[in-house]
Enzyme design. Structure first.
Site, PDB file in Angstrom:
ATOM      1  CG  LEU A  95      -9.513   8.702 -10.714  1.00  0.00           C
ATOM      2  CD1 LEU A  95     -10.825   9.496 -10.830  1.00  0.00           C
ATOM      3  CD2 LEU A  95      -8.336   9.655 -10.524  1.00  0.00           C
ATOM      4  CG  HIS A  96      -5.811   5.998  -5.200  1.00  0.00           C
ATOM      5  ND1 HIS A  96      -5.734   7.102  -4.375  1.00  0.00           N
ATOM      6  CD2 HIS A  96      -4.685   6.034  -5.955  1.00  0.00           C
ATOM      7  CE1 HIS A  96      -4.597   7.744  -4.590  1.00  0.00           C
ATOM      8  NE2 HIS A  96      -3.945   7.123  -5.556  1.00  0.00           N
ATOM      9  N   GLY A 142      -7.489   8.388  -2.395  1.00  0.00           N
ATOM     10  CA  GLY A 142      -6.667   9.603  -2.225  1.00  0.00           C
ATOM     11  C   GLY A 142      -7.120  10.667  -3.211  1.00  0.00           C
ATOM     12  CG  HIS A 143      -6.498  10.046  -7.439  1.00  0.00           C
ATOM     13  ND1 HIS A 143      -6.245   8.718  -7.663  1.00  0.00           N
ATOM     14  CD2 HIS A 143      -5.384  10.716  -7.848  1.00  0.00           C
ATOM     15  CE1 HIS A 143      -5.049   8.580  -8.191  1.00  0.00           C
ATOM     16  NE2 HIS A 143      -4.499   9.763  -8.320  1.00  0.00           N
ATOM     17  CE  LYS A 203       2.015   8.030  -3.099  1.00  0.00           C
ATOM     18  NZ  LYS A 203       2.312   8.560  -4.419  1.00  0.00           N
TER      19      LYS A 203
HETATM   20  P1  AMP Z   1      -1.408  11.103  -9.599  1.00  0.00           P
HETATM   21  O1  AMP Z   1      -2.607  10.568 -10.313  1.00  0.00           O
HETATM   22  O2  AMP Z   1      -0.593  10.069  -8.927  1.00  0.00           O
HETATM   23  O3  AMP Z   1      -0.613  12.059 -10.449  1.00  0.00           O
HETATM   24  O4  AMP Z   1      -1.989  11.986  -8.411  1.00  0.00           O
HETATM   25  C1  AMP Z   1      -2.881  13.045  -8.638  1.00  0.00           C
HETATM   26  C2  AMP Z   1      -2.988  13.869  -7.379  1.00  0.00           C
HETATM   27  O5  AMP Z   1      -3.476  13.053  -6.321  1.00  0.00           O
HETATM   28  C3  AMP Z   1      -1.615  14.420  -6.930  1.00  0.00           C
HETATM   29  O6  AMP Z   1      -1.780  15.732  -6.441  1.00  0.00           O
HETATM   30  C4  AMP Z   1      -1.240  13.450  -5.828  1.00  0.00           C
HETATM   31  O7  AMP Z   1      -0.360  14.006  -4.874  1.00  0.00           O
HETATM   32  C5  AMP Z   1      -2.594  13.143  -5.210  1.00  0.00           C
HETATM   33  N1  AMP Z   1      -2.540  11.881  -4.483  1.00  0.00           N
HETATM   34  C6  AMP Z   1      -2.049  10.702  -4.949  1.00  0.00           C
HETATM   35  N2  AMP Z   1      -2.105   9.759  -3.973  1.00  0.00           N
HETATM   36  C7  AMP Z   1      -2.636  10.374  -2.883  1.00  0.00           C
HETATM   37  C8  AMP Z   1      -2.942   9.946  -1.548  1.00  0.00           C
HETATM   38  N3  AMP Z   1      -2.705   8.695  -1.148  1.00  0.00           N
HETATM   39  N4  AMP Z   1      -3.470  10.840  -0.685  1.00  0.00           N
HETATM   40  C9  AMP Z   1      -3.707  12.121  -1.082  1.00  0.00           C
HETATM   41  N5  AMP Z   1      -3.445  12.586  -2.320  1.00  0.00           N
HETATM   42  C10 AMP Z   1      -2.915  11.728  -3.210  1.00  0.00           C
END
Ligand code: AMP
Length: 280
Positions: A33-34, A36-37, A151
């Site tokens: 998690l970062h 964005g999440h 994203k």
């Molecule tokens: P992931 O863990 O990459 O599958 O992402 C989980 C959710 O977080 C997905 O809906 C992504 O689109 C969203 N997400 C990932 N990176 C970002 C970001 N930089 N800004 C906003 N949402 C993000």
């Protein structure tokens, strides 16, 4: 915060919460998690009564097995971040819990045109795997609102279509992309960039800004310039495209509708994607 590893127990707990007028917000993730999440989690916490976060690295959506093997995992820190950002429930299932019958990769979803372009074209089977896991997660959580990031814009379009096809009335909230100070879109994959590559990685952001500023004046020149910015910085490009923001129909010239620029390109063995709406 309550941690669930089993789907049935989670569904039962949420049924009780929903009877008490709980509006369930759901943030599905693959962990590492970062910010964005975490922004998605906070948005759900502010607008829903119960926020469920899932962390599950879904094997069926990786068309490249080495990408799956190298996917970062920071579970301990993730759990702390989920608690610190106010989520009520973390769903942390095993592969067996989600796929009790094994990892059969079924091509069951009719995604039409959406699966033939951009990520669909360059990652065959990827969106089938995304739909496979999202259908399971949505049936387990049955959220009032589903929070996803811009994203992964094409993924949001695919999930909209999936919700329609499943006749599910969860509201999809698309949250704006959260960026690092230098413009690079936050991504779990950024952790895998070599130090030198990390310095160049924000070229994608500048290539998108160039399209935003120049597309309406001279679209072919704008595209050529963005491509060359990326190539000069060592990126291997999958695509630099502009599309209609509603249909994702690719476009070579400005038009009256809202358009979006989308880029996928790799530095070393790390593949990055990003996008930017061209008209405010
Ligand atoms: P992931 O863990 O990459 O599958 O992402 C989980 C959710 O977080 C997905 O809906 C992504 O689109 C969203 N997400 C990932 N990176 C970002 C970001 N930089 N800004 C906003 N949402 C993000």
């Amino acid at each position: 915060m309550i941690l669930f590893k089993e789907a049935d127990a989670l569904t039962k707990n949420l049924q009780i919460a929903k009877r008490h007028a709980g509006l369930v917000g759901f943030v599905p993730t693959m962990g590492a998690l970062h910010d964005g999440h975490l922004a998605l989690i906070r948005e759900s916490v502010s607008n829903c009564t119960v926020t469920v976060v899932s962390i599950f690295v879904n094997p069926t959506q990786f068309n490249d097995p080495s990408d799956f093997e190298k996917y970062p995992s920071t579970t301990e820190a993730d759990i702390r971040a989920v608690i610190a950002n106010g989520a009520d429930i973390l769903f942390l299932p095993s592969v067996k819990e989600i796929y009790p019958l094994g990892l059969k990769h079924t091509y069951a979803y009719n995604l039409g045109y959406l699966e033939t372009i951009l990520e669909g074209k360059y990652r065959p089977g990827h969106f089938q795997g995304v739909c496979q896991v999202m259908e399971k997660l949505l049936r387990i959580v049955q959220p009032f609102r589903l929070y996803m990031g811009q994203k992964d814009y094409q993924q949001c379009m695919v999930i909209k279509k999936l919700l329609d096809q499943l006749s599910m009335d969860s509201e999809l909230i698309i949250y704006p992309t959260v960026r690092e100070a230098d413009g690079l879109a936050m991504s779990s994959r950024n952790l895998r960039l070599e130090i030198q590559d990390r310095k160049k990685a924000n070229t994608i952001f500048h290539a998108l800004l160039n399209l935003k500023n120049e597309w309406s004046k001279d679209p072919s020149r704008a595209k050529e310039d963005s491509v060359s910015m990326l190539e000069k910085n060592g990126f291997r490009i999958d695509y630099v495209e502009v599309a209609d923001s509603q249909t994702l129909k690719l476009s070579e010239r400005p038009d009256a509708g809202t358009q979006i620029a989308l880029v996928a390109a790799s530095l070393g063995n790390v593949r990055l994607i990003d996008n930017m709406v061209l008209t405010d």
